[in-house]
Design an enzyme around this catalytic site. Structure first.
Site, short mmCIF file in Angstrom:
data_model
loop_
_atom_site.label_atom_id
_atom_site.label_comp_id
_atom_site.label_asym_id
_atom_site.label_seq_id
_atom_site.Cartn_x
_atom_site.Cartn_y
_atom_site.Cartn_z
N ASN A 118 0.85 -1.20 0.00
CA ASN A 118 0.00 0.00 0.00
C ASN A 118 0.89 1.25 0.00
O ASN A 118 2.11 1.15 -0.02
CB ASN A 118 -0.95 -0.01 1.20
CG ASN A 118 -0.20 -0.05 2.52
OD1 ASN A 118 0.97 0.32 2.59
ND2 ASN A 118 -0.88 -0.48 3.56
N ASP A 142 -8.66 -10.22 0.31
CA ASP A 142 -7.95 -9.23 1.13
C ASP A 142 -8.04 -7.84 0.49
O ASP A 142 -8.12 -6.83 1.19
CB ASP A 142 -6.49 -9.65 1.29
CG ASP A 142 -5.69 -8.63 2.10
OD1 ASP A 142 -5.95 -8.51 3.30
OD2 ASP A 142 -4.82 -7.96 1.51
#
Lengths: 342, 342, 342
Positions: free
Chosen positions: C26, C215
């Site tokens: 991320n 996820d």
């Protein structure tokens, strides 16, 4: 080896494993040589970066400087597991030699084959100042002879690096309406915009990413020439003269230089164009020779159409290629039998 | 320009080549239209960024502003090599027009086909301040008429951009237990978290990445409607109104608007949600119409089930789609014969 | 362990290693939990397929049937090397239990941390007839107690599998103009067309690919709720009830079910739509609960906004989630301290 933690993965060894997927292979189901070269380089980069940071001091990332001549001994297929293991075998003051072995495992039949052995040279570049080469911590040798042999290999590759630099001015010009089987008939190029996942922590392209692209172009040249399924048989020594930065556009061009009865030699150039960040001139970053063989539908090597050479330069390059071919053949008589000779 | 080698790859021309892999294609082996749109845009972005940085001054990255209507003239298959060549054909003070041609080459048979022609508009944004549009260095025209024609195209697209802005308020609402062949039956949406490899040096999404996701949704809408293999036939002009930043979540939604005897028109919206960095409101970044055809197992276009329209809005959109369909058909009578008409 | 060949990689152990890239993480640089789950599953699939084919007889591929509750003990970052090692710890007549450990290694500092421990169950399916479950060759145990403990784990998971089947009728309905912090405010879904590289030799989706997509959706739900950087803290046991075939469109939907002071529980459903090949009904293939924590800019867990529950169903699910949360907390008092408790 314990399955818990990278046991045994001490400073001197590492192993990467991965299932080969459809995108890793050509239509015939054979994994691209470039995919394997990329895994080999990743293993080498991990182990040499780890080693060069093992003494306290300035942090660094190991950059690929050279890959020795590599034979593809046996094909790898979709669904097989590739095991790539790397070990440091020599260190000079500023460079690390890594030996890598690749094994393919068919997890259905249990069959295993050695598919590649490669030798790579890395140089530690400071994380703070990428132009600064750091010192490499020495390794321990089990016997004195191992160190002496390593030193000999180190001197040899150093000499060879100097010689290959001279080839770098060469350019591949486009040809209009080329005749079948001439050099212009199959020559090809592709461009690639360097993205973040192509790069190391320094923001420079991984050597393995470059080799994968080079194999892709060489494969297209070979397939255009003989119009069959083709497979990488070997790669000559590759020197990485110049780094390539994130955001560059790289042009990878390939042309056929030589054909024997059952093999084709393709010369590949990588040129980098750092057009946004710093309007530096386009430069030659890497060059190499790839050898391919043509396969029948049953996967056996078959004769390839002879390359038609026209200009003086093409004739000279053909003779040079023949020289490399005969030299390799002679060396092999005393060693094992790789794919090209079958 | 020849498809072999980086012919004429001077400042004003570039060529990308790549082998089409299994992951680039649907089950029938046809390469997704979105994969081709992404390659087209990458070529355009490289050539226009290079051109806009060719004069000394502030560095910039060219951002995609608009893609003109694009036809998919012929399918591309796994194992073929796609050659994407791009050329700058017009420059206004602040924008660059790029013409792109795509050729598929079967490197086994040597067969080549033109698969796409596209026109893209780019705008140079300063690397230091992404909201600042820089000036574009003018290009040289071989004839004065080329410049005049370019100017006409420039004025036309400028006008059209204004008109499409008005469609942007529209939203696709979910439907419960839809009847077969209604709009709600096939409408679909996906979300995507924008990662580093989706983005330019500016940290904004490449136009080509957005178009690939749009084609993905449109293809799922089309397949849900007719339950066969489907293939992109054309894409209407796409305007990129708003940039999308790294780290955004984008929602791409598609619904069917019109069916002719053998084609389906799907409207696609892209909404960006910059929820982490800066809690800005969700906004419409792009919208477009994709046209698909349904293929038999032999790869021939077959009739599609007629769309069942229920609400007044659906009926109005169907009529609008019919208008676009008839207009395109009329234009084609005097031009070439692309896929939808077979 | 030797660096040459998959040494020690006998029937009972394997190790995968890979450098973590920008695309694996991320914006804050933390590797997605889904990337790690995918690597864990690949290691498990290799070792159990290898083991189940170790006796002569019908060839088979091991398919993931269940993953036990998994904690993310420590974050993994870009540039670190993930080492995933797997070992077979129990075999019943028709299933294999695999224990997997994940270690992160910073190759610059040499620091290593255990980031995950996971337990997976695989079932060998015949390569000729994917609906036929084959017999598993028994393993040797170092102590009799190891076999007895394994049998106990086997019986427990068998029981739990039966219970979770009942949750599968549930559907996530869209909500219009949801209020902040309600369930509808953050619920999300994505669709994915299953491609060749997502699949095993059988042509069915790898369990790891499915978990990575789950996820991804759960992470978007969590980020939409708290508008900060978020990270996977744990995944409850996941049962893979139904296989998903190549060419299917899968819809992955997530909704928040529970919030504690510093954690969020998200329920994720995977539905498969085999619309092209065989017009079979859409079916629920997998479901699971993911727990996320919200991180400050310094990477420390911070309080999350409380979930606003409105309907009776939402209140019931919140209470169920609270039950799971308290149960896990109680278990942890006697075990180690993972991320959620800080």
């Amino acid at each position: 080896m314990s399955a818990r933690g990278p046991a045994g993965a001490g400073p001197a060894a590492i192993q990467l494993s991965r299932i080969m997927r459809p995108d890793d292979a050509n239509i015939a189901g054979n994994v691209h040589g470039g995919t394997i070269l990329k895994m080999i380089e990743e293993a080498g980069a991990i182990i040499s970066t780890r080693h060069c940071n093992s003494q306290s001091g300035e942090h660094c990332v190991a950059a690929l400087a050279r890959v020795e001549r590599t034979d593809f001994l046996s094909p790898m297929c979709i669904g097989e597991v590739a095991h790539v293991s790397a070990e440091i075998t020599y260190t000079s003051k500023h460079s690390v030699e890594v030996q890598v072995n690749v094994l393919s495992e068919n997890i259905l039949t249990g069959a295993k084959r050695v598919t590649n052995r490669a030798t790579l040279w890395y140089v530690p570049l400071s994380l703070k100042n990428v132009d600064k080469v750091l010192e490499v911590p020495p390794i321990q040798y089990a016997w004195k002879e191992l160190e002496e042999d390593g030193k000999k290999r180190y001197e040899e590759q150093k000499l060879e690096r100097l010689v290959t630099k001279q080839r770098n001015g060469d350019i591949i010009f486009p040809v209009f309406n080329p005749e079948p089987y001439t050099v212009g008939y199959s020559q090809s190029s592709l461009i690639h915009l360097v993205g973040p996942s192509d790069c190391t922590l320094h923001g420079f392209v991984h050597g393995g990413v470059t080799m994968k692209l080079m194999d892709e172009v060489a494969g297209i040249v070979a397939a255009r020439h003989c119009k069959t399924n083709i497979v990488t048989a070997s790669v000559d020594a590759i020197n990485f003269h110049e780094k390539i930065k994130k955001g560059c556009v790289i042009t990878i061009s390939g042309r056929m230089t030589f054909t024997s009865n059952k093999s084709m030699e393709i010369e590949v150039f990588v040129d980098a164009d750092p057009f946004v960040d710093e309007p530096k001139e386009r430069y030659r970053a890497v060059s190499a020779f790839f050898t391919y063989v043509s396969l029948s539908k049953e996967g056996k090597p078959v004769p390839v159409p002879q390359l038609v050479v026209e200009t003086e330069d093409e004739k000279r390059r053909f003779e040079d290629g023949k020289g490399r071919y005969l030299q390799t053949k002679a060396k092999r008589q005393v060693q094992m039998q790789p794919l090209t000779q079958q």
